[in-house]
Write a protein that holds these residues in place. Structure first.
Motif: not given
Length: 531
Positions: A127-147
């Motif tokens: 479930e955690r990996r699926q969450f990380i996969t979801d956000v990696a495919g839709k967040l922009d670079g700055n928000n991924l850096a925040f995460l």
């Protein structure tokens, strides 16, 4: 639905009274409708998050606060947060994550997603990996850096747990983000890669303690860079300065040191996992620019050089075999970069005694990087030596299709004698490397001669054009003969004799400019390179 205007059109009404003359605006209205007289209205753009994003944020806040008994967070809360973000469009997901970051709640989200409470449950690894996969495919670079920074806080100061989640996110970005998002992610995390506070993490076992060396954010950046190729990779690499580039290579060697309970000595047992270093080097070999390849090689070689065990290692009981094993893996990885364009890369390395101000480049003219690489190859098996020998031969052949070694040596491109310069640089670095292994000139001559002999058998395997391969082989045979007859003379003299063009009587016939370029570079590198 019937509009008020539609509804009005169905009624019959008495005719209106005549309008008074003064307020008549018929003419003015007609004029107002002329395009040249219609005032331009600014486009109406939505401000702030959309209603969907606002609703999602409210739901996430509710579940971050906990909906269980006494506001305890439950497995259902974790799942609701993950599914809420997953259901959003990229625009709304970015708005929500940016808002969480601005309000100081993104760390709470990262902690919730990765929590493992025996009382309330937690997301499974899948479930955690699926969450990380979801956000990696839709967040922009700055928000991924925040995460990524939020994940780094998990496990407390210097804890290892958060570093694992950071790397997991980096791998997901590498696999699922767009090229532009990857570039933006690398740029955003560049300053974090040189944060010294994050360079070590500790993992305490029952009877041991392991220290992990390397910045977690640098690992995440390395994961993303290693997934890229060509011009896009070059763009991402150029967003980092040389210090940040080195931090990425340093983190990519996967260095650890362990100490076990009851171990009498304070000396720690070293360990390495150089897989990411290898993947990075393979990726950098695809960049189109010889200069950027040379810079990547130089930065990686400096990391290689820094891992060499001290000469006192055996006397003090340090484990020298593990660092040497890792160094060979690192050198073989960097060899991929050199193999992609030996002549262009080595010539570029020779150029920068003082890089242009503000370029972010590293100085490479002293030959340290190539000499460090060459020493590692010379210290190892015939396969490593042969690869180095083949690379030197390809530099001697140049990359402009000249039919003989002499013609390649004297050939100029835009007034620059690149083959002569590159060959002088390579000979200087290889000679410095051989000298650091054995101080005896005769032994150095034999070592370099054997290296070239091993390289001769590899030239056909590199897919080199037939003309260039023939020129390279011709030069190797001349160099071997010169080294074999050198006796106790320094190898640079024997290799110089092999490099300089000669006439039928065996006298130097090189052009003065090509000879000057060769000798000045050779002498400078031979005197200054520190393997």
């Amino acid at each position: 639905m019937v509009s008020a205007v539609d509804g009005a059109s169905t009624r019959t009404a008495p005719p209106p009274p005549p309008a008074p003359p003064a307020p008549r605006t018929t003419v003015q209205l007609a004029q107002a409708r002329l395009p040249s007289q219609v005032p331009t209205q600014p486009a109406q753009t939505p401000t702030g998050p959309s209603p969907e994003a606002q609703a999602a944020r409210a739901k996430i806040d509710e579940h971050l606060d906990g909906t269980g008994f006494l506001n305890a967070q439950t497995h259902g809360d974790d799942q609701a947060i993950a599914s809420t973000l997953a259901s959003l469009s990229a625009t709304d997901a970015n708005a929500v994550v940016a808002g969480l970051q601005a309000d100081g709640r993104l760390d709470d989200l990262a902690s919730t997603i990765t929590s493992s409470s025996v009382f309330t449950g937690n997301l499974s690894a899948d479930e955690r990996r699926q969450f990380i996969t979801d956000v990696a495919g839709k967040l922009d670079g700055n928000n991924l850096a925040f995460l990524s920074r939020a994940f780094d806080t998990i496990g407390g100061d210097r804890g290892r747990e958060g570093a694992g989640y950071v790397q997991e996110l980096g791998q997901a970005v590498a696999a699922h983000a767009s090229p532009q998002t990857k570039i933006d992610f690398v740029r955003a995390l560049g300053p974090d890669t040189v944060n010294a506070d994050g360079n070590t993490q500790f993992d305490n076992g029952l009877l041991s303690r392991t220290t992990h060396h390397g910045n977690p954010q640098a690992v995440a950046v390395g994961e993303v860079l290693s997934s890229m190729r060509g011009a896009q990779l070059e763009t991402a690499f150029n967003t980092l300065d040389s210090g940040q580039q080195r931090a990425v290579f340093q983190a990519a060697i996967g260095e650890t040191s362990s100490h076990f309970t009851g171990q009498g000595s304070p000396i720690q047992t070293p360990g390495y996992n150089t897989a990411l270093f290898t993947e990075l080097s393979q990726a950098f070999a695809t960049m189109p620019s010889a200069h950027q390849k040379a810079q990547a090689f130089a930065v990686g070689a400096e990391v290689l050089r820094g891992e060499r065990p001290p000469t006192t290692a055996v006397l003090t009981g340090q484990n020298a075999s593990e660092p040497k094993r890792a160094m060979l893996e690192m050198a073989n990885a960097l060899g991929n970069i050199i193999d992609s364009d030996p002549s262009g890369i080595v010539n570029d390395l020779s150029q920068f005694r003082q890089p242009p101000a503000g370029s972010g480049d590293v100085a490479t003219a002293n030959g340290n990087a190539l000499a460090s690489y060459a020493r590692t190859m010379l210290e190892n098996d015939q396969g490593a030596k042969g690869r180095l020998g083949a690379q030197m031969a390809r530099v001697a052949a140049g990359n402009v299709g000249q039919a003989t070694p002499d013609a390649a040596f004297d050939h100029a491109v835009n007034g620059q004698y690149r083959t002569a310069t590159g060959l002088g640089y390579f000979i200087g670095a290889a000679s410095a490397a051989a000298r650091s292994i054995d101080s005896d000139n005769a032994a150095q001559n034999q070592l370099i001669g054997n290296t070239l002999a091993s390289g001769l058998t590899l030239l056909d395997k590199f897919g080199v054009a037939s003309v260039a391969a023939a020129v390279a082989k011709d030069w190797v045979r001349t160099a071997q003969s010169s080294l074999a007859g050198a006796g106790g003379n320094h190898p640079t003299q024997a290799l110089t004799d092999a490099a300089l063009p000669t006439d039928a009587a065996g006298n130097d016939s090189s052009l003065s400019n090509s000879r000057s370029a060769f000798l000045s570079t050779l002498n400078f590198v031979s005197a200054n390179a520190r393997p």
